[in-house]
Each structure stands twice: as structure tokens, then as C-alpha cells.
Design a protein around this motif. Structure first.
Motif, mmCIF file in Angstrom:
data_model
loop_
_atom_site.group_PDB
_atom_site.id
_atom_site.type_symbol
_atom_site.label_atom_id
_atom_site.label_comp_id
_atom_site.label_asym_id
_atom_site.label_seq_id
_atom_site.Cartn_x
_atom_site.Cartn_y
_atom_site.Cartn_z
ATOM 1 N N THR A 52 -0.166 8.104 9.063
ATOM 2 C CA THR A 52 0.138 8.089 10.498
ATOM 3 C C THR A 52 1.627 7.936 10.792
ATOM 4 O O THR A 52 2.058 8.207 11.904
ATOM 5 C CB THR A 52 -0.593 6.920 11.179
ATOM 6 N N GLY A 53 2.398 7.486 9.811
ATOM 7 C CA GLY A 53 3.804 7.238 10.073
ATOM 8 C C GLY A 53 4.044 5.988 10.898
ATOM 9 O O GLY A 53 5.117 5.810 11.478
ATOM 10 N N LEU A 54 3.034 5.104 10.960
ATOM 11 C CA LEU A 54 3.152 3.886 11.768
ATOM 12 C C LEU A 54 3.064 2.607 10.939
ATOM 13 O O LEU A 54 3.408 1.528 11.416
ATOM 14 C CB LEU A 54 2.058 3.864 12.838
ATOM 15 N N GLY A 55 2.608 2.701 9.700
ATOM 16 C CA GLY A 55 2.383 1.508 8.887
ATOM 17 C C GLY A 55 3.622 0.660 8.684
ATOM 18 O O GLY A 55 3.600 -0.563 8.899
ATOM 19 N N GLY B 26 0.815 -1.205 0.000
ATOM 20 C CA GLY B 26 0.000 0.000 0.000
ATOM 21 C C GLY B 26 0.853 1.261 0.000
ATOM 22 O O GLY B 26 0.503 2.266 -0.630
ATOM 23 N N ASN B 27 1.974 1.217 0.692
ATOM 24 C CA ASN B 27 2.895 2.350 0.692
ATOM 25 C C ASN B 27 3.494 2.566 -0.694
ATOM 26 O O ASN B 27 3.642 3.698 -1.156
ATOM 27 C CB ASN B 27 4.002 2.112 1.716
ATOM 28 N N SER B 28 3.819 1.457 -1.370
ATOM 29 C CA SER B 28 4.355 1.558 -2.730
ATOM 30 C C SER B 28 3.326 2.155 -3.683
ATOM 31 O O SER B 28 3.676 2.893 -4.609
ATOM 32 C CB SER B 28 4.785 0.174 -3.234
ATOM 33 N N ARG C 76 9.023 4.618 14.006
ATOM 34 C CA ARG C 76 7.662 5.074 14.291
ATOM 35 C C ARG C 76 7.510 6.571 14.080
ATOM 36 O O ARG C 76 8.385 7.347 14.421
ATOM 37 C CB ARG C 76 7.298 4.715 15.734
ATOM 38 N N PHE C 77 6.387 6.942 13.485
ATOM 39 C CA PHE C 77 6.011 8.321 13.203
ATOM 40 C C PHE C 77 6.919 8.989 12.173
ATOM 41 O O PHE C 77 6.933 10.213 12.062
ATOM 42 C CB PHE C 77 5.970 9.163 14.487
ATOM 43 N N VAL C 78 7.658 8.174 11.409
ATOM 44 C CA VAL C 78 8.416 8.716 10.287
ATOM 45 C C VAL C 78 7.509 8.639 9.061
ATOM 46 O O VAL C 78 7.048 7.570 8.685
ATOM 47 C CB VAL C 78 9.718 7.919 10.043
ATOM 48 N N ARG C 79 7.259 9.775 8.440
ATOM 49 C CA ARG C 79 6.226 9.844 7.421
ATOM 50 C C ARG C 79 6.728 10.577 6.190
ATOM 51 O O ARG C 79 7.343 11.633 6.295
ATOM 52 C CB ARG C 79 5.006 10.562 8.006
ATOM 53 N N GLY C 80 6.466 10.004 5.009
ATOM 54 C CA GLY C 80 6.771 10.673 3.759
ATOM 55 C C GLY C 80 5.737 11.736 3.446
ATOM 56 O O GLY C 80 4.797 11.961 4.213
ATOM 57 N N LYS C 81 5.876 12.360 2.282
ATOM 58 C CA LYS C 81 5.000 13.497 1.951
ATOM 59 C C LYS C 81 3.535 13.079 1.824
ATOM 60 O O LYS C 81 2.635 13.891 2.058
ATOM 61 C CB LYS C 81 5.463 14.165 0.660
ATOM 62 N N ASP C 82 3.271 11.824 1.440
ATOM 63 C CA ASP C 82 1.893 11.361 1.296
ATOM 64 C C ASP C 82 1.496 10.377 2.400
ATOM 65 O O ASP C 82 0.484 9.691 2.292
ATOM 66 C CB ASP C 82 1.687 10.693 -0.073
ATOM 67 N N ASN D 19 12.697 -0.016 -3.256
ATOM 68 C CA ASN D 19 12.550 -1.457 -3.122
ATOM 69 C C ASN D 19 12.539 -1.814 -1.636
ATOM 70 O O ASN D 19 13.395 -1.370 -0.874
ATOM 71 C CB ASN D 19 13.702 -2.176 -3.823
ATOM 72 N N VAL D 20 11.529 -2.580 -1.229
ATOM 73 C CA VAL D 20 11.450 -3.089 0.140
ATOM 74 C C VAL D 20 11.543 -4.610 0.068
ATOM 75 O O VAL D 20 10.808 -5.250 -0.693
ATOM 76 C CB VAL D 20 10.134 -2.671 0.824
ATOM 77 N N MET D 21 12.450 -5.176 0.848
ATOM 78 C CA MET D 21 12.655 -6.630 0.838
ATOM 79 C C MET D 21 12.369 -7.207 2.212
ATOM 80 O O MET D 21 12.818 -6.681 3.225
ATOM 81 C CB MET D 21 14.078 -6.987 0.424
#
Length: 230
Positions: free
Chosen positions: A192-195, A140-142, A183-189, A221-223
Motif C-alpha cells: 500500500t505504500g503506507l506501512g 516486515g518490510n525488511s 505516504r504512498f511511497v512504495r518499493g518494488k515489492d 538499516n532502519v533506526m
């Protein structure tokens, strides 16, 4: 031991500070609009707009609280996981089914690849529902950052199963990359920064590791890598 305890207390303080900040924003919006409507500061269409904001911020607040509660349970409760043998092909397929509405909304496609040695009944020892949530969070983040396509590749590397999720977006900002699973690190879109923090907690509880990197060709890329279940 003293260093570990000190690091733990620092992490707890940082979490409390960040949580307070994240909760304060929606609460201020809810309170401000509610008082404005009560005191008849808002009239006509502005009342409807204020009620819409209250509903939206209430939903966001509920999501933050639910995710914070889940993270606390993942950190402290052993009985929260219901272990079973999870078929990799099945859970990847279900992940795509769950995010299909988001893909359609953004006009994106998903390409799923199983390498030849991984084209078999690979199994991960995990809590199926929570592993599904971890995958949905990552994919979902991608979806938020992809331009045209997301690729999901499953490989068997020695005795590990690797699930790789790649998007063709602009990549993760370099300043954010080392902290993307915090935790609570969030990109521009981000919301919550928790996913992604939840995904990391679930993957690690399942005996796996999760990493992120930017590709030279563009995109992120997330592995996730898990030991093969017997």
C-alpha cells in the motif's frame, strides 16, 4: 505561519491525489471483472479467476482504507493513544513472534542483540499496541528484501534507546531513500505504500525519531530512537 499553512495544504492535496490513484486501481479491477462475469464475457475457469481477483483486490482495498483511516487518526486524534510503560525486550520478542510465519516462508533468520549497557529492563513510554505495529511494519518490510538474515540490535545511547533493524538485501534505491517514510511511497515489492508512513507517525507520537540508510556492506538499516522512560 503562512508558509506552514501553505505547506500543509500542499501536503493535503498531494495526499488526496495519491489516495485517489491508489484506490482507483483496485476499484477498476473489481468493476471490470464483476461486469465481465455479469455479462458472461468470462466463461469456465476465467470466471473463477475473475472472482479470485475480485476477492484479492477487495482485500487490498480494505487494507488501504484501514491504513488511511489509521493515519488520519494518528494525525488528528489525541485520545487514540493509550500510554503505558513498554518493556523493550518484551516488545521486540513479540514482534519476532508475529512475523515468524513470514520468516519461515522466506527461509530467513533473525539475530537479536542487546548491547551490554542495554541488557536491562529498558522501558519506552508509548502505546504498546501501536508501537508493536510500528515495529512489525518495519521488520516486515525488511523481510521482503532480506536475502538470508535480519538483525535487530538494541542499544542504550546516552539517555536514548535505539532499535536498529538491518537486512542483507540490495538496499533502498537512492531515489527512494529520501522519501521512504512518505505516504504512498512504495518499493518494488510494496503493497500500500503506507506501512512505513504509519511507523513514522507512531514513533514520532511516542517522542521518537525514525531514519533509514543504506549500508556500505549492502542492505538497508532502519533506526528508531526513543527517550528512556523513567
Amino acid at each position: 505561519m503562512a508558509k506552514k499553512l501553505d505547506a500543509y495544504h500542499r501536503a493535503q492535496r498531494e495526499f488526496t491525489q495519491n489516495a485517489s490513484h491508489e484506490l482507483k486501481t483496485p476499484l477498476m479491477s473489481i468493476s471490470g471483472y464483476a461486469e465481465g462475469i455479469r455479462d458472461e464475457v468470462f466463461q469456465g475457469d476465467k470466471v473463477k479467476k475473475g472472482l479470485d481477483v475480485i476477492i484479492q483486490e477487495s482485500n487490498r482495498l480494505g487494507k488501504i482504507v484501514a491504513e488511511m483511516t489509521l493515519l488520519a487518526k494518528l494525525d488528528s486524534e489525541d485520545g487514540i493513544f493509550q500510554w503505558s510503560s513498554v518493556n523493550v525486550k518484551d516488545i521486540v520478542s513479540e514482534t519476532i513472534e508475529r512475523i515468524y510465519p513470514l520468516l519461515t516462508k522466506r527461509g530467513l533468520s533473525v539475530r537479536t542483540t542487546f548491547t551490554e549497557d542495554a541488557d536491562q529492563q529498558l522501558v519506552i513510554h508509548a502505546d504498546r499496541d501501536k508501537l508493536l505495529q510500528a515495529l512489525i511494519n518495519v521488520v516486515g518490510n525488511s523481510v521482503k528484501y532480506a536475502k538470508r538474515q535480519i538483525q535487530i540490535k538494541v542499544s542504550l545511547i546516552r539517555n536514548d534507546i535505539e532499535i536498529s533493524i538491518t537486512d542483507d538485501g540490495d538496499g533502498i534505491p537512492e531515489t527512494l531513500l529520501p522519501h521512504v517514510f512518505h505516504r504512498f511511497v512504495r518499493g518494488k515489492d510494496g503493497e500500500t505504500g503506507l506501512g512505513l508512513a504509519i511507523s513514522r507517525a507512531i514513533v514520532e507520537r511516542c517522542g521518537g525519531v525514525i531514519t533509514a540508510q543504506n549500508l556500505d556492506t549492502g542492505g538497508a538499516n532502519v533506526m528508531m530512537r526513543f527517550p528512556v522512560s523513567a
